[in-house]
Design a protein around this motif. Structure first.
Motif, PDB file in Angstrom:
ATOM      1  N   LEU A   1      43.934  -1.609  -0.716  1.00 59.20           N
ATOM      2  CA  LEU A   1      44.166  -2.339   0.527  1.00 59.20           C
ATOM      3  C   LEU A   1      45.398  -3.236   0.470  1.00 59.20           C
ATOM      4  N   MET A   2      45.588  -3.894  -0.640  1.00 59.60           N
ATOM      5  CA  MET A   2      46.672  -4.862  -0.711  1.00 59.60           C
ATOM      6  C   MET A   2      48.047  -4.207  -0.862  1.00 59.60           C
ATOM      7  N   PHE A   3      48.103  -3.006  -1.400  1.00 62.68           N
ATOM      8  CA  PHE A   3      49.383  -2.321  -1.603  1.00 62.68           C
ATOM      9  C   PHE A   3      49.471  -1.065  -0.740  1.00 62.68           C
ATOM     10  N   ASN A   4      48.868  -1.147   0.426  1.00 58.71           N
ATOM     11  CA  ASN A   4      48.809   0.023   1.298  1.00 58.71           C
ATOM     12  C   ASN A   4      50.175   0.376   1.881  1.00 58.71           C
TER      13      ASN A   4
ATOM     14  N   PHE B   1      53.563   2.731  -5.291  1.00 58.29           N
ATOM     15  CA  PHE B   1      53.159   1.589  -6.105  1.00 58.29           C
ATOM     16  C   PHE B   1      51.641   1.458  -6.136  1.00 58.29           C
ATOM     17  N   GLN B   2      51.007   1.748  -5.003  1.00 56.38           N
ATOM     18  CA  GLN B   2      49.546   1.683  -4.946  1.00 56.38           C
ATOM     19  C   GLN B   2      48.901   2.678  -5.916  1.00 56.38           C
ATOM     20  N   LEU B   3      49.378   3.910  -5.916  1.00 56.00           N
ATOM     21  CA  LEU B   3      48.825   4.913  -6.819  1.00 56.00           C
ATOM     22  C   LEU B   3      49.153   4.607  -8.275  1.00 56.00           C
ATOM     23  N   SER B   4      50.280   3.968  -8.517  1.00 56.19           N
ATOM     24  CA  SER B   4      50.632   3.605  -9.893  1.00 56.19           C
ATOM     25  C   SER B   4      49.667   2.555 -10.433  1.00 56.19           C
ATOM     26  N   ILE B   5      49.354   1.541  -9.630  1.00 58.62           N
ATOM     27  CA  ILE B   5      48.380   0.528 -10.065  1.00 58.62           C
ATOM     28  C   ILE B   5      46.993   1.154 -10.224  1.00 58.62           C
TER      29      ILE B   5
END
Length: 638
Positions: free
Chosen positions: A258-261, A266-270
């Protein structure tokens, strides 16, 4: 789902596999809400998996209720934990009234409370990811591109921080649910696990021994098992807290989704970092306690109790287990009072422990599949497949993702089916096991058809006999004589024997020689023992009366002495006693004793006249005053 869970729980099916699979499918369902350019059929598959998150959007409530807004739907989703608490409370009141007023019980009317509390904790565990993601939706405000000076909710196009808007109306409730559920639930679970840490470890060790189902076999932690065992029962005693690690993984993935949507790469990397870290921790610690690993858990406990010394946690646990073991007689008597369902569950657990899947392996495989799906999402987002030239590569990656997903689903279904089948139908497992054992026996008997044990009856025909020495399971050496004339099987035995001798090292050769010498010595001693037994039998046949002890030599004299003075010790007829004594002294005068002799006998024994004891029974009989053997012997001598 509720009916299936009730049936599985009633038949004592271990639900650890279910929780592992649900966690995996919940992680895959979160990828559907990301802005990654997934292929349409993969995205539809992720939306279908959102059913494991109890996602209400899959039912499309807006179609049935057109006026249903995001505010009402959000409030309904956040009220699910409260609805579960109210539902269990109503069930408690109904069961209490049924036991109290219909069954007329004076006590034991709240025995169902522990089961309800455990089920409530399990339901909140499954709802945690969905409730947390819905709560964090309110805090996910992002600007537009191009930026117009305002931020908007990502889940619905509504301006943030606008007075009277949806964001400010939901913000106080979102803060309350974030504190009361997202943060409070793992905190409460952690406090419970920390408070009952010692009892939980003891209960898990008893579970590893297939004990602890009653208060007799689990006197210290029985109430903990009844109430909180769904939080820790599928973990090792030293990893009783691992459910907190799983909850932390769910929270971090929901926070990342949600926070890096705005930045999918970057979201998938985290997300990949979180899932891969979970995979490493799983492989390193192996926290799940499978039924096939219970013996290893007990061995590790005993080793740590010896190494850590008195006063340590495992030493105290070993002392408590020893005290419980000392009550084995009562536990043995209690086994005969077990219900059929408990005995069936115990047999099913033993069957499943022998040849079924490992929980740690299942968790590691599913986490590995999640890592591969995450990597595939990064590939789709990399921009490599934007050109038409790379469409074949895009299709290959798409097929790879589908293969991974369907393979993981098939694997989980096989694992779940095997566990359920082993628990509900242990006879089927035993039949399959017997069939495999019979096929192995037939195969082994077929391989031994070319060998003959002992002496070869065809030795005089002129065939070359080859001695094959093999070490059996009990350490004995068996000499099998195989004739090459018997065909291919004899040649195979010769070749195997020659290869085994050729591949032996020097130490193995020395051990073989020592074993052969010891075997020869044992055979020599057995032959000597047979010769000694044969010589002893021949000597007994030659002189049958020599060396045979007289039978009852002292017993006959003792019985004679006992018969001689039997009337002196106790009797209710003194005249008969006097006649017996006279018989020993003078057999001729014993037939008709004289009147003076009878009178003197009465004075000597103090007996009552004949007939005075008639009708008195046993209590009316008078014991003779002289009962010692010395006095009796003197009377007989006189």
């Amino acid at each position: 789902l509720c009916a299936g869970g009730y049936i599985l729980n009633k038949n004592s099916v271990n639900l650890a596999f279910v929780s592992i699979g649900v966690d995996y499918f919940q992680i895959l369902a979160l990828f559907a809400n990301s802005r990654v350019e997934w292929p349409p059929f993969i995205k539809d598959l992720f939306h279908m998996m959102s059913v494991f998150n109890f996602n209400l959007e899959i039912t499309a409530p807006e179609c049935s209720i057109p006026d249903l807004g995001y505010y009402t739907k959000w409030m309904f989703i956040e009220a699910l934990p409260l609805a579960a608490i109210v539902m269990f409370g109503v069930g408690h009141v109904v069961l209490f009234c049924y036991k109290k007023f219909i069954l007329c019980r004076s006590g034991k009317t709240t025995g169902h409370v522990n089961m309800m509390i455990g089920s409530l904790f399990l339901l909140l565990y499954y709802l945690y990811l969905y409730i947390t993601r819905t709560t964090l939706d309110v805090f996910n405000c992002a600007p537009t591109d191009p930026y117009d000076g305002y931020t908007y909710l990502s889940v619905v196009f509504e301006r943030c921080w606008e007075p009277g808007g949806i964001h400010l109306r939901l913000l106080p409730f979102a803060i309350c649910t974030l504190v009361a559920y997202t943060l409070m639930y793992p905190a409460v679970v952690g406090v419970i696990l920390r408070r009952y840490r010692f009892l939980i470890m003891e209960d898990q060790l008893l579970l590893a021994q297939n004990k602890g189902e009653t208060r007799l076999t689990n006197p210290h932690a029985y109430h903990v098992r009844k109430r909180y065992h769904k939080l820790y029962y599928h973990f090792r005693p030293d990893y009783y807290y691992w459910i907190l690690v799983v909850i932390a993984r769910k929270f971090l993935i929901a926070f990342t989704a949600l926070m890096f949507n705005k930045n999918p790469a970057f979201q998938l990397s985290i997300s990949l970092l979180i899932v891969f870290t979970s995979y490493v921790l799983q492989v390193k610690n192996r926290p799940y306690m499978s039924m096939s690993e219970r013996d290893d858990v007990l061995a590790n406990h005993e080793r740590r109790a010896r190494e850590e010394g008195p006063g340590s946690t495992h030493a105290l646990l070993a002392q408590n287990l020893g005290n419980i073991q000392s009550r084995g007689k009562k536990a043995t008597r209690n086994v005969f009072g077990r219900s059929t369902r408990q005995e069936k569950a115990r047999r099913a657990a033993e069957q499943a422990a022998s040849f079924f899947f490992n929980y740690n392996t299942v968790e590691a495989v599913l986490l590995c599949c999640a890592v591969l799906v995450n990597l595939s999402g990064i590939m789709f987002e990399s921009g490599q497949f934007d050109s038409e030239y790379y469409q074949e590569q895009r299709n290959m990656v798409s097929y790879f993702v589908l293969t991974v997903i369907f393979t993981s689903i098939t694997y989980f279904c096989i694992v779940l089916y095997s566990e359920v089948r082993a628990t509900l139908c242990p006879q089927c497992c035993s039949r399959n096991k017997k069939k495999r054992r019979g096929s192995l026996k037939r195969a082994s008997s077929g391989s031994r058809r070319g060998s003959i044990s002992g002496t070869n009856p065809l030795k005089g025909v002129g065939s070359d006999v080859i001695q094959l020495s093999s070490v059996g399971a009990n350490g004995a050496v068996s000499n099998n004589c195989a004739n090459p004339m018997f065909g291919q099987q004899g040649k195979e035995l010769v070749a195997i024997n020659q290869q085994a001798k050729a591949g032996d090292s020097e130490e193995v050769t020395i051990l073989r020689g020592a074993l052969r010498r010891q075997t020869d010595e044992v055979e020599r001693l057995q032959a000597e023992l047979r010769q000694l037994k044969l010589a002893e039998q021949q000597s007994q046949l030659a002189s049958p009366n020599e060396g045979r002890p007289a039978r009852n030599a002292g017993g006959a004299g003792a019985r004679k002495h006992k018969r001689e003075f039997r009337g002196v010790r106790v009797t209710s007829n003194p005249a008969a006693a006097l006649r017996e004594i006279d018989t020993k002294i003078d057999p001729e005068s014993a037939a008709s004793p004289s009147r003076p002799a009878r009178r003197s006998a009465r004075r000597e024994f103090g007996a009552a006249p004949a007939g005075s004891l008639r009708g008195r029974g046993r209590s009316g009989r008078r014991r003779l005053p002289s009962t010692r053997r010395g006095s009796s012997r003197s009377i007989g001598q006189d």
